[in-house]
Design a protein around this motif. Structure first.
Motif, PDB file in Angstrom:
ATOM      1  N   GLU A  32       0.808  -1.220   0.000  1.00  0.00           N
ATOM      2  CA  GLU A  32       0.000   0.000   0.000  1.00  0.00           C
ATOM      3  C   GLU A  32       0.847   1.279   0.000  1.00  0.00           C
ATOM      4  O   GLU A  32       0.606   2.158  -0.833  1.00  0.00           O
ATOM      5  CB  GLU A  32      -0.986  -0.002   1.175  1.00  0.00           C
ATOM      6  CG  GLU A  32      -1.938   1.158   1.179  1.00  0.00           C
ATOM      7  CD  GLU A  32      -2.911   1.153   0.014  1.00  0.00           C
ATOM      8  OE1 GLU A  32      -3.436   2.219  -0.311  1.00  0.00           O
ATOM      9  OE2 GLU A  32      -3.140   0.085  -0.579  1.00  0.00           O
ATOM     10  N   PRO A  33       1.833   1.439   0.888  1.00  0.00           N
ATOM     11  CA  PRO A  33       2.647   2.668   0.834  1.00  0.00           C
ATOM     12  C   PRO A  33       3.411   2.814  -0.477  1.00  0.00           C
ATOM     13  O   PRO A  33       3.554   3.923  -1.000  1.00  0.00           O
ATOM     14  CB  PRO A  33       3.614   2.526   2.014  1.00  0.00           C
ATOM     15  CG  PRO A  33       2.984   1.548   2.920  1.00  0.00           C
ATOM     16  CD  PRO A  33       2.167   0.636   2.062  1.00  0.00           C
ATOM     17  N   MET A  34       3.886   1.697  -1.027  1.00  0.00           N
ATOM     18  CA  MET A  34       4.590   1.776  -2.310  1.00  0.00           C
ATOM     19  C   MET A  34       3.631   2.206  -3.409  1.00  0.00           C
ATOM     20  O   MET A  34       3.982   3.018  -4.269  1.00  0.00           O
ATOM     21  CB  MET A  34       5.237   0.432  -2.654  1.00  0.00           C
ATOM     22  CG  MET A  34       6.392   0.085  -1.760  1.00  0.00           C
ATOM     23  SD  MET A  34       7.313  -1.369  -2.254  1.00  0.00           S
ATOM     24  CE  MET A  34       6.076  -2.643  -2.183  1.00  0.00           C
ATOM     25  N   CYS A  37       2.950   5.910  -3.143  1.00  0.00           N
ATOM     26  CA  CYS A  37       4.104   6.680  -3.613  1.00  0.00           C
ATOM     27  C   CYS A  37       4.132   6.743  -5.142  1.00  0.00           C
ATOM     28  O   CYS A  37       4.365   7.810  -5.719  1.00  0.00           O
ATOM     29  CB  CYS A  37       5.387   6.058  -3.074  1.00  0.00           C
ATOM     30  SG  CYS A  37       6.868   6.979  -3.476  1.00  0.00           S
ATOM     31  N   VAL A  38       3.890   5.630  -5.788  1.00  0.00           N
ATOM     32  CA  VAL A  38       3.881   5.596  -7.255  1.00  0.00           C
ATOM     33  C   VAL A  38       2.762   6.478  -7.810  1.00  0.00           C
ATOM     34  O   VAL A  38       2.980   7.249  -8.750  1.00  0.00           O
ATOM     35  CB  VAL A  38       3.737   4.140  -7.756  1.00  0.00           C
ATOM     36  CG1 VAL A  38       3.443   4.094  -9.243  1.00  0.00           C
ATOM     37  CG2 VAL A  38       4.995   3.351  -7.423  1.00  0.00           C
ATOM     38  N   ARG A  39       1.565   6.380  -7.208  1.00  0.00           N
ATOM     39  CA  ARG A  39       0.445   7.214  -7.668  1.00  0.00           C
ATOM     40  C   ARG A  39       0.734   8.695  -7.446  1.00  0.00           C
ATOM     41  O   ARG A  39       0.395   9.525  -8.288  1.00  0.00           O
ATOM     42  CB  ARG A  39      -0.840   6.815  -6.961  1.00  0.00           C
ATOM     43  CG  ARG A  39      -1.420   5.515  -7.491  1.00  0.00           C
ATOM     44  CD  ARG A  39      -2.728   5.211  -6.834  1.00  0.00           C
ATOM     45  NE  ARG A  39      -2.419   4.664  -5.507  1.00  0.00           N
ATOM     46  CZ  ARG A  39      -3.308   4.450  -4.559  1.00  0.00           C
ATOM     47  NH1 ARG A  39      -4.565   4.758  -4.754  1.00  0.00           N
ATOM     48  NH2 ARG A  39      -2.957   3.943  -3.399  1.00  0.00           N
ATOM     49  N   ARG A  40       1.348   9.020  -6.328  1.00  0.00           N
ATOM     50  CA  ARG A  40       1.675  10.424  -6.026  1.00  0.00           C
ATOM     51  C   ARG A  40       2.640  10.984  -7.067  1.00  0.00           C
ATOM     52  O   ARG A  40       2.450  12.084  -7.584  1.00  0.00           O
ATOM     53  CB  ARG A  40       2.283  10.523  -4.632  1.00  0.00           C
ATOM     54  CG  ARG A  40       2.655  11.925  -4.228  1.00  0.00           C
ATOM     55  CD  ARG A  40       3.278  11.929  -2.824  1.00  0.00           C
ATOM     56  NE  ARG A  40       3.656  13.250  -2.410  1.00  0.00           N
ATOM     57  CZ  ARG A  40       4.826  13.814  -2.689  1.00  0.00           C
ATOM     58  NH1 ARG A  40       5.735  13.149  -3.372  1.00  0.00           N
ATOM     59  NH2 ARG A  40       5.094  15.030  -2.282  1.00  0.00           N
ATOM     60  N   ALA A  42       3.045   9.944 -10.112  1.00  0.00           N
ATOM     61  CA  ALA A  42       2.335  10.058 -11.387  1.00  0.00           C
ATOM     62  C   ALA A  42       1.457  11.301 -11.417  1.00  0.00           C
ATOM     63  O   ALA A  42       1.397  12.008 -12.436  1.00  0.00           O
ATOM     64  CB  ALA A  42       1.495   8.806 -11.634  1.00  0.00           C
ATOM     65  N   ILE A  43       0.803  11.591 -10.308  1.00  0.00           N
ATOM     66  CA  ILE A  43      -0.050  12.786 -10.247  1.00  0.00           C
ATOM     67  C   ILE A  43       0.789  14.046 -10.353  1.00  0.00           C
ATOM     68  O   ILE A  43       0.429  14.987 -11.080  1.00  0.00           O
ATOM     69  CB  ILE A  43      -0.886  12.781  -8.951  1.00  0.00           C
ATOM     70  CG1 ILE A  43      -1.946  11.692  -9.029  1.00  0.00           C
ATOM     71  CG2 ILE A  43      -1.528  14.141  -8.699  1.00  0.00           C
ATOM     72  CD1 ILE A  43      -2.653  11.429  -7.716  1.00  0.00           C
ATOM     73  N   ILE A  44       1.908  14.080  -9.642  1.00  0.00           N
ATOM     74  CA  ILE A  44       2.790  15.254  -9.711  1.00  0.00           C
ATOM     75  C   ILE A  44       3.312  15.447 -11.128  1.00  0.00           C
ATOM     76  O   ILE A  44       3.326  16.565 -11.650  1.00  0.00           O
ATOM     77  CB  ILE A  44       3.945  15.118  -8.701  1.00  0.00           C
ATOM     78  CG1 ILE A  44       3.401  15.269  -7.286  1.00  0.00           C
ATOM     79  CG2 ILE A  44       5.032  16.158  -8.964  1.00  0.00           C
ATOM     80  CD1 ILE A  44       4.402  14.955  -6.194  1.00  0.00           C
ATOM     81  N   GLN A  45       3.705  14.370 -11.791  1.00  0.00           N
ATOM     82  CA  GLN A  45       4.195  14.457 -13.164  1.00  0.00           C
ATOM     83  C   GLN A  45       3.098  14.969 -14.093  1.00  0.00           C
ATOM     84  O   GLN A  45       3.338  15.817 -14.952  1.00  0.00           O
ATOM     85  CB  GLN A  45       4.706  13.092 -13.639  1.00  0.00           C
ATOM     86  CG  GLN A  45       5.238  13.089 -15.042  1.00  0.00           C
ATOM     87  CD  GLN A  45       6.479  13.940 -15.197  1.00  0.00           C
ATOM     88  OE1 GLN A  45       7.239  14.129 -14.247  1.00  0.00           O
ATOM     89  NE2 GLN A  45       6.701  14.457 -16.374  1.00  0.00           N
ATOM     90  N   ARG A  46       1.880  14.472 -13.911  1.00  0.00           N
ATOM     91  CA  ARG A  46       0.752  14.912 -14.756  1.00  0.00           C
ATOM     92  C   ARG A  46       0.470  16.392 -14.549  1.00  0.00           C
ATOM     93  O   ARG A  46       0.222  17.127 -15.507  1.00  0.00           O
ATOM     94  CB  ARG A  46      -0.472  14.088 -14.433  1.00  0.00           C
ATOM     95  CG  ARG A  46      -1.642  14.434 -15.303  1.00  0.00           C
ATOM     96  CD  ARG A  46      -2.792  13.527 -15.036  1.00  0.00           C
ATOM     97  NE  ARG A  46      -3.962  13.991 -15.752  1.00  0.00           N
ATOM     98  CZ  ARG A  46      -5.178  13.550 -15.540  1.00  0.00           C
ATOM     99  NH1 ARG A  46      -5.393  12.620 -14.642  1.00  0.00           N
ATOM    100  NH2 ARG A  46      -6.189  14.017 -16.229  1.00  0.00           N
ATOM    101  N   LEU A  47       0.495  16.846 -13.289  1.00  0.00           N
ATOM    102  CA  LEU A  47       0.256  18.262 -13.022  1.00  0.00           C
ATOM    103  C   LEU A  47       1.350  19.131 -13.643  1.00  0.00           C
ATOM    104  O   LEU A  47       1.063  20.214 -14.165  1.00  0.00           O
ATOM    105  CB  LEU A  47       0.174  18.513 -11.515  1.00  0.00           C
ATOM    106  CG  LEU A  47      -1.064  17.953 -10.821  1.00  0.00           C
ATOM    107  CD1 LEU A  47      -0.931  18.089  -9.321  1.00  0.00           C
ATOM    108  CD2 LEU A  47      -2.307  18.638 -11.336  1.00  0.00           C
ATOM    109  N   ARG A  48       2.583  18.674 -13.602  1.00  0.00           N
ATOM    110  CA  ARG A  48       3.672  19.429 -14.242  1.00  0.00           C
ATOM    111  C   ARG A  48       3.459  19.525 -15.743  1.00  0.00           C
ATOM    112  O   ARG A  48       3.658  20.583 -16.339  1.00  0.00           O
ATOM    113  CB  ARG A  48       5.013  18.752 -13.957  1.00  0.00           C
ATOM    114  CG  ARG A  48       5.521  18.984 -12.566  1.00  0.00           C
ATOM    115  CD  ARG A  48       6.874  18.356 -12.372  1.00  0.00           C
ATOM    116  NE  ARG A  48       7.328  18.551 -11.002  1.00  0.00           N
ATOM    117  CZ  ARG A  48       8.107  17.728 -10.346  1.00  0.00           C
ATOM    118  NH1 ARG A  48       8.552  16.635 -10.925  1.00  0.00           N
ATOM    119  NH2 ARG A  48       8.468  17.981  -9.111  1.00  0.00           N
TER     120      ARG A  48
END
Length: 62
Positions: A32-34, A37-40, A42-48
């Motif tokens: 779950e924590p991994m 982290c992966v989803r976070r 991906a979201i940061i990359q998408r927002l950038r």
């Protein structure tokens, strides 16, 4: 009450169920924590990417 370590690990005949349950729980607690982290990331990359696309649109309209 267990009289020996062997009886503890046998869990009164339910060892397979008990220890598999512990194993699955540990796997979920590691996964779950991994996964978060992966989803976070991906979201940061998408927002950038979206921010860069908006900046590009603003510059191209000028």
């Amino acid at each position: 009450m267990w009289n020996s370590p062997a009886e503890f690990f046998a869990m009164g005949g339910y060892a397979l169920y008990v220890w598999c349950s512990f194993g699955v729980c540990i796997l979920v607690m590691l996964f779950e924590p991994m996964s978060i982290c992966v989803r976070r990331k991906a979201i940061i990359q998408r927002l950038r990417q979206e921010r860069l696309a908006e900046q590009f649109d603003k510059e191209s309209r000028k």
